[in-house]
Design a protein around this motif. Structure first.
Motif, short mmCIF file in Angstrom:
data_model
loop_
_atom_site.label_atom_id
_atom_site.label_comp_id
_atom_site.label_asym_id
_atom_site.label_seq_id
_atom_site.Cartn_x
_atom_site.Cartn_y
_atom_site.Cartn_z
N SER A 30 0.86 -1.17 0.00
CA SER A 30 0.00 0.00 0.00
C SER A 30 0.90 1.22 0.00
CB SER A 30 -0.91 -0.01 1.23
OG SER A 30 -0.14 0.02 2.41
N PRO A 31 0.42 2.31 -0.58
CA PRO A 31 1.28 3.49 -0.62
C PRO A 31 1.60 3.96 0.80
CG PRO A 31 -0.91 3.96 -1.51
CD PRO A 31 -0.86 2.51 -1.17
N THR A 33 2.09 6.28 3.99
CA THR A 33 1.28 7.39 4.46
C THR A 33 2.10 8.24 5.42
OG1 THR A 33 0.40 6.09 6.29
CG2 THR A 33 -0.88 6.10 4.24
N TYR A 132 4.16 14.15 -0.01
CA TYR A 132 2.74 14.09 0.35
C TYR A 132 2.11 15.46 0.15
CZ TYR A 132 4.28 9.80 2.54
OH TYR A 132 4.82 8.57 2.75
N LYS A 139 -7.02 16.92 4.72
CA LYS A 139 -7.13 15.55 4.24
C LYS A 139 -6.09 15.30 3.16
CE LYS A 139 -11.89 14.95 5.48
NZ LYS A 139 -13.26 14.89 5.07
N PRO A 140 -5.54 14.07 3.11
CA PRO A 140 -4.52 13.76 2.11
C PRO A 140 -5.05 13.91 0.69
CG PRO A 140 -4.69 11.99 3.73
CD PRO A 140 -5.83 12.93 3.98
N LEU A 141 -4.21 14.43 -0.18
CA LEU A 141 -4.52 14.51 -1.60
C LEU A 141 -3.77 13.40 -2.32
CD1 LEU A 141 -4.07 18.37 -2.10
CD2 LEU A 141 -6.22 17.11 -1.79
N SER A 142 -4.35 12.91 -3.38
CA SER A 142 -3.71 11.87 -4.17
C SER A 142 -2.69 12.51 -5.11
CB SER A 142 -4.77 11.10 -4.97
OG SER A 142 -4.15 10.11 -5.75
N ILE A 143 -1.42 12.15 -4.93
CA ILE A 143 -0.36 12.67 -5.79
C ILE A 143 0.53 11.52 -6.24
CG2 ILE A 143 -0.33 14.95 -4.69
CD1 ILE A 143 2.30 14.04 -3.30
N ASP A 144 1.34 11.76 -7.24
CA ASP A 144 2.30 10.78 -7.72
C ASP A 144 3.69 11.19 -7.23
OD1 ASP A 144 3.91 9.00 -9.04
OD2 ASP A 144 3.46 9.76 -11.05
#
Length: 167
Positions: A30-31, A33, A132, A139-144
């Protein structure tokens, strides 16, 4: 009724697999965190800047930038980034909208915060840094992270960190 040895062994192995799956997850990575860095505005302020229209990164990062570092990474900044940042360094990039009002530049609403976390063991693929982002709602944002790191390649000689300490 007695189980034959092959059936018993098969049942036992299956039971262990089910327990391992339950205890250790699916085996898929899992990515990583990282928690929202509460209190970062009380850390050392490294510098501020504004990206204006016309800057190549304006579309993604236009606005006011405030950079903060935790105590772990402060010494490296103070020494001019001559050595790599130590494990445990956290750098926060606080991005706010820039507003002009009454011939003054003011902070507008927060757009996001970007976070770099130094841990060479955990983030080998990205030069020892985890990347991150968090929205204004924390709230966490989805990034690459690989895209973040690709941009930071240009400053590999300063441990992939753009900012310099402004005393």
């Amino acid at each position: 009724m007695r189980l034959k040895l092959p059936a018993f062994l098969g049942f036992t192995v299956l039971s262990f697999l089910v327990l391992a799956q339950y205890q250790y997850g699916s085996g898929q990575a899992s990515p990583p965190t990282f928690p929202y860095p509460e209190g970062y505005r009380l850390w050392t302020h490294v510098k501020s800047m504004e990206l204006k229209p016309g800057h190549p990164l304006y579309e993604s990062f236009g606005g006011l930038h405030h950079i903060y570092v935790n105590q772990t990474g402060l010494k490296t900044y103070l020494e001019g980034k001559r050595t790599p940042f130590p494990k445990g360094t956290v750098i926060v990039f606080d991005l706010l909208e820039a507003k002009e009002e009454g011939n003054a530049l003011l902070e507008g609403p927060r757009k996001l915060i970007g976070v770099m976390v130094k841990d060479p063991d955990r983030y080998r693929a990205t030069g020892g840094w985890g990347y991150y982002a968090f929205g204004s709602d924390k709230k966490p944002l989805s990034i690459d992270p690989t895209s973040c790191h690709a941009c930071h390649q240009g400053v590999a000689n300063t441990d992939f960190v753009f900012s310099a300490f402004r005393p």
